[in-house]
Design a protein around this motif. Sequence first.
Motif, PDB file in Angstrom:
ATOM      1  N   PRO A  86       0.835  -1.203   0.000  1.00  0.00           N
ATOM      2  CA  PRO A  86       0.000   0.000   0.000  1.00  0.00           C
ATOM      3  C   PRO A  86       0.872   1.257   0.000  1.00  0.00           C
ATOM      4  O   PRO A  86       1.947   1.279   0.616  1.00  0.00           O
ATOM      5  CB  PRO A  86      -0.789  -0.124   1.312  1.00  0.00           C
ATOM      6  N   ARG A 130       1.521  -1.191  -6.992  1.00  0.00           N
ATOM      7  CA  ARG A 130       0.161  -0.727  -6.720  1.00  0.00           C
ATOM      8  C   ARG A 130      -0.479  -1.843  -5.899  1.00  0.00           C
ATOM      9  O   ARG A 130      -0.471  -3.009  -6.318  1.00  0.00           O
ATOM     10  CB  ARG A 130      -0.618  -0.527  -8.019  1.00  0.00           C
ATOM     11  N   GLU A 134      -6.126  -0.307  -4.509  1.00  0.00           N
ATOM     12  CA  GLU A 134      -5.698   1.099  -4.530  1.00  0.00           C
ATOM     13  C   GLU A 134      -5.599   1.592  -5.971  1.00  0.00           C
ATOM     14  O   GLU A 134      -5.411   0.814  -6.891  1.00  0.00           O
ATOM     15  CB  GLU A 134      -4.327   1.250  -3.852  1.00  0.00           C
ATOM     16  N   ARG A 136      -3.300   3.971  -6.778  1.00  0.00           N
ATOM     17  CA  ARG A 136      -2.062   4.755  -6.722  1.00  0.00           C
ATOM     18  C   ARG A 136      -0.864   3.856  -6.995  1.00  0.00           C
ATOM     19  O   ARG A 136      -0.823   2.702  -6.541  1.00  0.00           O
ATOM     20  CB  ARG A 136      -1.903   5.387  -5.336  1.00  0.00           C
ATOM     21  N   ASP A 174      -1.348   8.919  -9.176  1.00  0.00           N
ATOM     22  CA  ASP A 174      -2.673   8.297  -9.218  1.00  0.00           C
ATOM     23  C   ASP A 174      -2.800   7.472 -10.488  1.00  0.00           C
ATOM     24  O   ASP A 174      -2.539   7.978 -11.583  1.00  0.00           O
ATOM     25  CB  ASP A 174      -3.765   9.382  -9.212  1.00  0.00           C
TER      26      ASP A 174
END
Length: 509
Positions: A86, A130, A134, A136, A174
């Motif tokens: 994460p 990633r 998520e 991101r 992102d």
Amino acid sequence: MSAPIRLAKASQVVEGSPAVVGKDVLELLSTAMYVDPLTIYREYVQNAADAIDQARAGGHDAGRIAIVLDAAARTASIRDDGAGIPASDFRRVLTSVGASAKRGTEARGFRGVGRLSGLAYARSLSFQSRAAGEARVSTMTWNCQALRTALRDTADTRDLAAIIDAITTTTITDEAGDPYFEVRLEGVARQGDDRVMSPGAVADYLSEIAPVPLDTSFSHGAAIAERLGGTVALGDLTITINGGEPVMRPFRDELPVDGGRPLRLREIAFVEVPSIDGGIAAVGWIAHHDYEGAIHPSTHVRGLRVRAGDVQVGEAGVLADVFPESRFDAWTVGEVHVLDARIVPNGRRDDFERNVHLANLKNHLAPLGRDVANRCRTSSRDRKRLRDLELEQAAAREGLAVLAQGGLNAAGRDRMALGVELSLMRAEKLLGEPDLVDGSNSGDRGEVARLRSELEQLAGADAPAASPLDRLSPDRREFYEEMFSLIYDCSANRSAAKSLVDRIMAKVA
Ligand SMILES: Nc1ncnc2c1ncn2[C@@H]1O[C@H](COP(=O)(O)OP(=O)(O)OP(=O)(O)O)[C@@H](O)[C@H]1O
Ligand SMILES: [Mg+2]
């Protein structure tokens, strides 16, 4: 802004940066530690395998690792579809040295240093991930060159945390998509035969050490999977290199040997080792073959190997001391899966830490080692016996040819016949010994019997066989017979002596 860097020994975690850890620690972990540069693939595949297990435990489909090597661009990347890291943990996890959250879990890693192995071999090392769920992508790049400069510079007094902070950069962007983790090495140093950049060499290496499936053409694979599958999580990762066929374990029914006879894996024997307090310490198997000698390294199956989490620890030789003579390890094909977590790989993963659990494992494997040694010895004794048998037969044939030539006087004939008789007796004795390789001696028995009846014909009859010397006067005949006996007595090479005698007889008789 960068998160504080964690530095720890073993399971102790030190938050923030009060601890001063000398920079030499990093040198030790990244450079001096791994002798073979290919071990970087073991470390990255092992991390991927742990992350894939984690993803699967969370109910996700995972299990693919794609390795891309570009020798011209000097880049290598290893990408898996495991759980990823994460974004919120990314920098903390990847700048920690020796603080593995895996310690005490089922995961393969536990020291918190393996990912640093690439530092020694590249200009820059980056990690990108990633995490599942998520949107991101986090990227961290280690400037290995700047790191090496800092480590070399004796005037640089910064501690490890300060140096890591200075030579790493982390970005987060992102971007939605599937979870992954990718390691990328750039400016890979050229070392020796450059195997780190060779798809073939990396595939061979991973076929031995990585948790990949047994080849479907290996007919004993099903029995191994059935017997061990309940106890060991046998690896099923799909590892590809430059988009090629997935890497499989190297075992096959028949393995080609460079410049030699192929190695045939004929029969599987299983072993189970109890731990000192009840459970199962390890399970394994041995593939019996013809035990014709040390197994050629080109087969990639030489030696009794050890695996933990279905990743190989060390190479051939780790268990050499379970054999009565360590050289028999190289005659062995097999693997032992360690299940007892108290049998611990050492920091370099090239052996195990010495403790009572390792000693227990080796003790229980000793009978297997003795069995293999017996098979090796029996088979080399068999081969020596066959060679001796051949030599005796050849000697008998030569002697019979000399008798048939008819150039010897009675005494010479008797001596020669006695020599043949002795050779045949030795051959018969060799044939009479019990466990000579099955089926290989029926032809030899027939041949020895034929040679014996030939001897009886040539030497047993009262009158000697007809000879070209019959036409000479008794005096001359005696002279030549004497001379031929001398030639045979004085010559080291009987067949050369015989052809000399043949030539003389052709001239005089
Ligand atoms: N492919 C990956 N996917 C997800 N997380 C990873 C991956 N590779 C590394 N990590 C994370 O980075 C941490 C550090 O990895 P590293 O290989 O240095 O240590 P380790 O695997 O914990 O222990 P070891 O030194 O015994 O390998 C791991 O514990 C894991 O949390
Ligand atoms: Mg690791």
